[in-house]
Design an enzyme around this catalytic site. Structure first.
Site, PDB file in Angstrom:
ATOM      1  N   TYR A 235     -11.034  -4.109   3.023  1.00 19.54           N
ATOM      2  CA  TYR A 235     -10.157  -3.758   4.139  1.00 19.54           C
ATOM      3  C   TYR A 235     -11.006  -3.654   5.409  1.00 19.54           C
ATOM      4  O   TYR A 235     -11.890  -2.801   5.501  1.00 19.54           O
ATOM      5  CB  TYR A 235      -9.492  -2.419   3.828  1.00 19.54           C
ATOM      6  CG  TYR A 235      -8.343  -2.016   4.729  1.00 19.54           C
ATOM      7  CD1 TYR A 235      -8.458  -2.010   6.113  1.00 19.54           C
ATOM      8  CD2 TYR A 235      -7.134  -1.604   4.170  1.00 19.54           C
ATOM      9  CE1 TYR A 235      -7.403  -1.629   6.911  1.00 19.54           C
ATOM     10  CE2 TYR A 235      -6.068  -1.207   4.972  1.00 19.54           C
ATOM     11  CZ  TYR A 235      -6.212  -1.226   6.338  1.00 19.54           C
ATOM     12  OH  TYR A 235      -5.166  -0.831   7.135  1.00 19.54           O
TER      13      TYR A 235
ATOM     14  N   GLU B  31       0.870  -1.180   0.000  1.00 18.23           N
ATOM     15  CA  GLU B  31       0.000   0.000   0.000  1.00 18.23           C
ATOM     16  C   GLU B  31       0.903   1.224   0.000  1.00 18.23           C
ATOM     17  O   GLU B  31       1.631   1.460   0.961  1.00 18.23           O
ATOM     18  CB  GLU B  31      -0.887   0.020   1.236  1.00 18.23           C
ATOM     19  CG  GLU B  31      -1.968  -1.036   1.217  1.00 18.23           C
ATOM     20  CD  GLU B  31      -2.885  -0.941   2.437  1.00 18.23           C
ATOM     21  OE1 GLU B  31      -3.800  -1.765   2.524  1.00 18.23           O
ATOM     22  OE2 GLU B  31      -2.663  -0.063   3.301  1.00 18.23           O
TER      23      GLU B  31
ATOM     24  N   ASP C 261      -5.515   9.113  10.351  1.00 19.99           N
ATOM     25  CA  ASP C 261      -4.246   8.545  10.777  1.00 19.99           C
ATOM     26  C   ASP C 261      -3.826   8.988  12.166  1.00 19.99           C
ATOM     27  O   ASP C 261      -4.055  10.129  12.567  1.00 19.99           O
ATOM     28  CB  ASP C 261      -3.145   8.912   9.779  1.00 19.99           C
ATOM     29  CG  ASP C 261      -3.278   8.110   8.492  1.00 19.99           C
ATOM     30  OD1 ASP C 261      -3.204   6.864   8.583  1.00 19.99           O
ATOM     31  OD2 ASP C 261      -3.478   8.711   7.424  1.00 19.99           O
TER      32      ASP C 261
END
Lengths: 267, 376
Positions: A173, A48, A59
């Site tokens: 995912y 990725e 994040d």
């Protein structure tokens, strides 16, 4: 069949895939191809490539700082595609572009799909694109033969899980827990029920990420899914050893440690 | 995403619930101090020799700004949803103070994220929040201002969503926030419309408001959207200049983009990275504008202008001297635009949303105007 689908197909009866996330351009765009090569040597099956963004809301601190370093080093979506091109010149490892929406909108969705395919990218995950609004983006990416990967979380409703399944290709995912990216001591209990719920609505491979940083997490997640994603733990090594020529060796060794923890499937 | 769906559902139900509406109305009246006065600034208007300038005195509300309107609405909603922990972002500190206030009022845990640069600029508000029992968490990422505080609050929210409500303070972020915050701020425009009809027997010719995220502006604009003869003017922060990084004028220097769940005008570079912003007022110092303002701009229903740091400071000083009212630096931006246009507006009525008071800005006023001698 895309490189991503072929990978999961090939590994299905053998073992789960090790998916490695790194922020492209950290510590510098020039060094990223060597970092990818090291991860591949260590046993990473899929890369990725994170596109750095000024405001990475999804994040945790490790990848936030990596994004800041990469941006300071002059990285842009355009240079990430250039990195992908360099990787592709030496390797057949599947590459998933992992990006926030705004750089893509600025670049142009159709233009990005075209240029990403030409660079040898295999798929795209748009972190802050909600599945409800995914249709035009998915159409543009699929038209360029790119896989579209979406995230499902423990909080996702059944309706949302179905939408994720409908718009995803290559794999899905699974976010192991509520929250942002970053290392944790143990794998969340929330992920097993999520994997089971997703299996009910999709035949696509499932990869588990967020908070996976140790061999024992890889082993546990690997028993539930077809792929295991490790990000912040690799990025932390880049943070600690980015100025050091030993960085690639360290990344390779850590990838090997993680990949040897992947559970083998019983025939 | 699931938290947003849960929030939208809870809000839409609450909006239809008479008990919820009555409780909110009671708090707005008896706790926050609504209705706020509509004040004709006679000396100011006469000095300019043109339009009559009315001020909607949101600065007189408890905690000193319009932010409390939205906070009371959302805290009742959070209670209804069974949330025990409240988080918020703040730029100038006004929303943080209002959030800390309503959390104290209802005995809920309160965490406020604030950029370290803003904490430095607004030290007094940091102390006020702490005095009210809130925990103020400094954000050192990125530009250390409002944008980064919002990102950090969003990270907290997705991590602790089970027991936490994110009390977002502006008409920003993902749906349902822009709609919900607008609805809670509409009371400003509804009141002003009614008061203006009582006082003048007609609607104003133009309404002025500052626009950071845009909650005070959308609150006063929205009830007038159908009144096509009422001009709506939003004042963005023109900062030091309109060079990149020196301002927060999204319509002057931005392009459509996505930040923090909102598709709107965004200050960004050619690679889609969000640009740093500057404004003398922390509350306008943000790279994106609320999405409903983008729409009002694109359909030409509202006009957006930029007002420089210097113009806002001058306007604040004029208001202080002419009317004995020291406005918040944010509100001074909207006022400055009204002052600019007033001389040519003979016979017209201007309405300015004085969204906050200037107490929090004393340090900045002193730094920029200098220490004053008597009658200086």
């Amino acid at each position: 069949m895309t490189r991503i689908s072929a990978l999961f197909e090939r590994l299905r009866s053998e073992r789960p895939a090790l998916v490695a996330y790194i922020t492209a351009g950290d510590p510098s765009p020039e060094r990223t191809p060597a970092i990818v090569a090291a991860l591949e040597r260590g046993g990473a099956d899929l890369i990725e490539l994170g596109v750095p963004f000024s405001d990475p809301v999804a994040d945790g601190p490790v990848i936030q700082k990596a994004s800041e370093r990469a941006l300071r080093a002059g990285t842009s979506l355009r240079s990430v595609l250039d990195i992908a091109r360099q990787v592709r010149a030496q390797s057949e490892i599947p590459i998933l572009l992992f990006t926030y929406l705004n750089p893509v909108i600025r670049y142009g969705m159709d233009e990005l799909a075209r240029d990403a395919e030409a660079a040898g990218v295999d798929g795209c995950l748009l972190t802050d694109l909600s599945v409800e609004e995914a249709e035009p983006f998915v159409a543009a990416l699929r038209a360029a033969h790119l896989d579209t990967v979406f995230l499902a979380a423990p909080t996702s409703t059944p309706e949302r899980r179905r939408l994720v399944a409908r718009h995803s290709s290559g794999f899905i995912y699974l976010v192991s827990r509520t929250g942002v990216t970053g290392e944790k001591d143990s794998l969340s209990d929330a992920v097993a029920p999520l994997a089971a719920a997703m299996r009910e609505v999709t035949g696509l491979p499932l990869a588990i990420g967020f908070g996976i940083s140790r061999p024992e997490h890889v082993a546990a997640a690997g028993r539930l899914a077809d792929g295991v994603v490790v990000g912040s733990a690799f990025v932390r090594l880049v943070e600690q050893h980015g100025a050091d020529p030993s960085l690639e060796d360290r990344l390779e060794a850590f990838a090997r440690e993680l990949s040897s923890a992947l559970p083998r499937r019983q025939p | 995403m699931a938290p947003l769906e849960e929030l939208e559902k809870a809000y839409l139900e609450a909006r239809e619930d008479r008990v919820f509406r009555e409780e909110l109305r009671g708090l707005l009246e008896n706790y926050a101090g609504r209705p706020t006065p509509l004040y004709l600034a006679r000396r100011l208007s006469e000095s300019l020799g043109g339009a009559s300038i009315y001020l909607k005195r949101e600065d007189l509300l408890h905690t000193g700004a319009h932010k409390i309107n939205n906070c009371l609405g959302q805290i009742l909603l959070a209670r209804r949803m069974g949330k025990r922990r409240i988080i918020a972002e703040t730029g100038a500190g006004q929303h943080g103070v209002a959030t800390a206030t309503v959390c104290a009022l209802f005995g809920l845990e309160c965490v406020v994220y604030m950029g370290e640069e803003d904490m430095r600029r607004q030290r007094l508000n940091v102390f006020r929040m702490r005095l009210l029992g809130a925990k103020v968490v400094g954000v050192s990422a990125g530009s250390r201002t409002l944008k980064d505080a919002i990102s950090e609050a969003m990270r907290d929210w997705v991590t602790n969503v089970n027991d936490t409500h994110y009390l977002l303070g502006s008409a920003l972020g993902a749906h349902p926030y822009p709609m919900m915050v607008r609805d809670f701020q509409r009371v400003i425009g509804e009141e002003a419309r009614r008061q203006m009809l009582e006082r003048e027997g007609r609607l104003p010719d133009a309404i002025f408001a500052c626009v950071g995220g845009g909650s005070n502006a959308i609150g006063i604009f929205h009830p007038f959207l159908e009144d096509r003869n009422v001009k709506l003017v939003g004042a963005e922060a023109g900062g030091r200049s309109l060079a990149p990084g020196e301002h927060a004028a999204r319509f002057a220097g931005g392009a459509p983009g996505v930040l923090q769940g909102t598709y709107s005008y965004l200050l960004q570079d050619d690679n889609g990275q969000v640009l740093p912003t500057h404004s003398v007022s922390a509350g306008l110092d943000y790279a994106a504008i609320g999405p409903e303002h983008a729409w009002l701009h694109d359909v030409n229903r509202a006009e957006y202008v930029s007002v420089s740091d210097g113009e806002a400071l001058d306007a604040a000083r004029v208001l202080a001297r002419m009317e004995g009212i020291i406005p918040a630096l944010e509100s001074a931006h909207g006022l400055a635009e009204a002052l600019k246009r007033a001389p040519a507006g003979k016979g017209q009525i201007f309405l300015v949303n004085l969204s906050g008071r200037g107490d929090k800005d004393m340090d900045i006023y002193r730094q920029n105007i200098g220490d004053l001698d008597d009658a200086d």
